[in-house]
Design a protein around this motif. Structure first.
Motif, PDB file in Angstrom:
ATOM      1  N   GLU A   6      -8.703   1.057   4.603  1.00  0.00           N
ATOM      2  CA  GLU A   6      -7.883   0.863   3.261  1.00  0.00           C
ATOM      3  C   GLU A   6      -7.737   2.125   2.333  1.00  0.00           C
ATOM      4  N   ILE A   7      -6.578   2.246   2.095  1.00  0.00           N
ATOM      5  CA  ILE A   7      -6.281   3.551   1.068  1.00  0.00           C
ATOM      6  C   ILE A   7      -5.678   2.992  -0.162  1.00  0.00           C
ATOM      7  N   ARG A   8      -5.483   3.916  -1.080  1.00  0.00           N
ATOM      8  CA  ARG A   8      -5.057   3.720  -2.400  1.00  0.00           C
ATOM      9  C   ARG A   8      -3.621   4.141  -2.465  1.00  0.00           C
ATOM     10  N   VAL A  16      -4.214  -0.689  -0.549  1.00  0.00           N
ATOM     11  CA  VAL A  16      -3.314  -0.905   0.814  1.00  0.00           C
ATOM     12  C   VAL A  16      -3.980  -0.884   2.125  1.00  0.00           C
ATOM     13  N   GLU A  17      -3.903  -2.063   2.746  1.00  0.00           N
ATOM     14  CA  GLU A  17      -4.660  -1.778   3.878  1.00  0.00           C
ATOM     15  C   GLU A  17      -3.807  -1.453   5.207  1.00  0.00           C
ATOM     16  N   LEU A  18      -3.944  -0.395   6.206  1.00  0.00           N
ATOM     17  CA  LEU A  18      -3.201  -0.045   6.923  1.00  0.00           C
ATOM     18  C   LEU A  18      -3.800  -0.389   8.406  1.00  0.00           C
ATOM     19  N   GLN A  19      -3.107  -0.718   9.201  1.00  0.00           N
ATOM     20  CA  GLN A  19      -3.487  -1.171  10.527  1.00  0.00           C
ATOM     21  C   GLN A  19      -3.125   0.344  11.500  1.00  0.00           C
ATOM     22  N   ILE A  20      -4.115   0.750  12.120  1.00  0.00           N
ATOM     23  CA  ILE A  20      -4.088   2.093  12.563  1.00  0.00           C
ATOM     24  C   ILE A  20      -4.115   1.891  14.368  1.00  0.00           C
ATOM     25  N   ASP A  21      -2.905   2.256  14.800  1.00  0.00           N
ATOM     26  CA  ASP A  21      -2.986   2.314  16.203  1.00  0.00           C
ATOM     27  C   ASP A  21      -3.542   3.306  16.808  1.00  0.00           C
ATOM     28  N   GLU A  31       4.818   4.826   5.281  1.00  0.00           N
ATOM     29  CA  GLU A  31       4.771   3.622   5.136  1.00  0.00           C
ATOM     30  C   GLU A  31       5.052   3.090   3.643  1.00  0.00           C
ATOM     31  N   ASP A  32       5.741   2.021   3.408  1.00  0.00           N
ATOM     32  CA  ASP A  32       6.081   1.550   1.972  1.00  0.00           C
ATOM     33  C   ASP A  32       4.710   0.977   1.382  1.00  0.00           C
ATOM     34  N   CYS A  33       4.512   1.300  -0.065  1.00  0.00           N
ATOM     35  CA  CYS A  33       3.392   0.423  -0.501  1.00  0.00           C
ATOM     36  C   CYS A  33       3.885  -1.170  -0.600  1.00  0.00           C
ATOM     37  N   ARG A  34       2.857  -1.906  -0.337  1.00  0.00           N
ATOM     38  CA  ARG A  34       3.276  -3.252  -0.386  1.00  0.00           C
ATOM     39  C   ARG A  34       3.154  -3.825  -1.744  1.00  0.00           C
ATOM     40  N   VAL A  54      -7.722   9.319   8.191  1.00  0.00           N
ATOM     41  CA  VAL A  54      -6.397   8.690   7.542  1.00  0.00           C
ATOM     42  C   VAL A  54      -6.179   9.734   6.356  1.00  0.00           C
ATOM     43  N   GLN A  55      -5.335  10.328   6.259  1.00  0.00           N
ATOM     44  CA  GLN A  55      -4.575  11.190   4.837  1.00  0.00           C
ATOM     45  C   GLN A  55      -3.389  10.623   4.272  1.00  0.00           C
ATOM     46  N   THR A  56      -3.337  10.385   2.973  1.00  0.00           N
ATOM     47  CA  THR A  56      -2.064   9.877   2.492  1.00  0.00           C
ATOM     48  C   THR A  56      -1.651  10.814   1.406  1.00  0.00           C
ATOM     49  N   ARG A  57      -0.371  10.977   1.097  1.00  0.00           N
ATOM     50  CA  ARG A  57       0.252  11.532   0.076  1.00  0.00           C
ATOM     51  C   ARG A  57       1.410  10.798  -0.582  1.00  0.00           C
TER      52      ARG A  57
END
Length: 62
Positions: A6-8, A16-21, A31-34, A54-57
């Motif tokens: 889960e990321i913000r 937002v929950e991401l499925q990680i392969d 990834e588009d925000c849902r 997981v890092q996001t920006r």
């Protein structure tokens, strides 16, 4: 089953929950925000011990 993280969203702040392969190794993708539909840059790093980082920006961040 793929592990989830889960990321913000860096735009709207919603979770937002991401499925990680994790079988694909290190990854960089968008990834588009849902919730707000804006593009989030996602960087996934898989450690030697299998740990997932997981890092996001925001896509427009400098």
């Amino acid at each position: 089953m793929l592990p989830a993280r889960e990321i913000r969203c860096p735009y709207c702040g919603e979770p937002v929950e991401l499925q990680i392969d994790d079988s694909a190794g290190d990854q960089d993708y968008i990834e588009d925000c849902r919730v707000c539909c804006r593009p989030i840059e996602v960087a996934v790093r898989i450690g030697f011990d299998g740990a997932i980082e997981v890092q996001t920006r925001a896509d427009d961040a400098v």
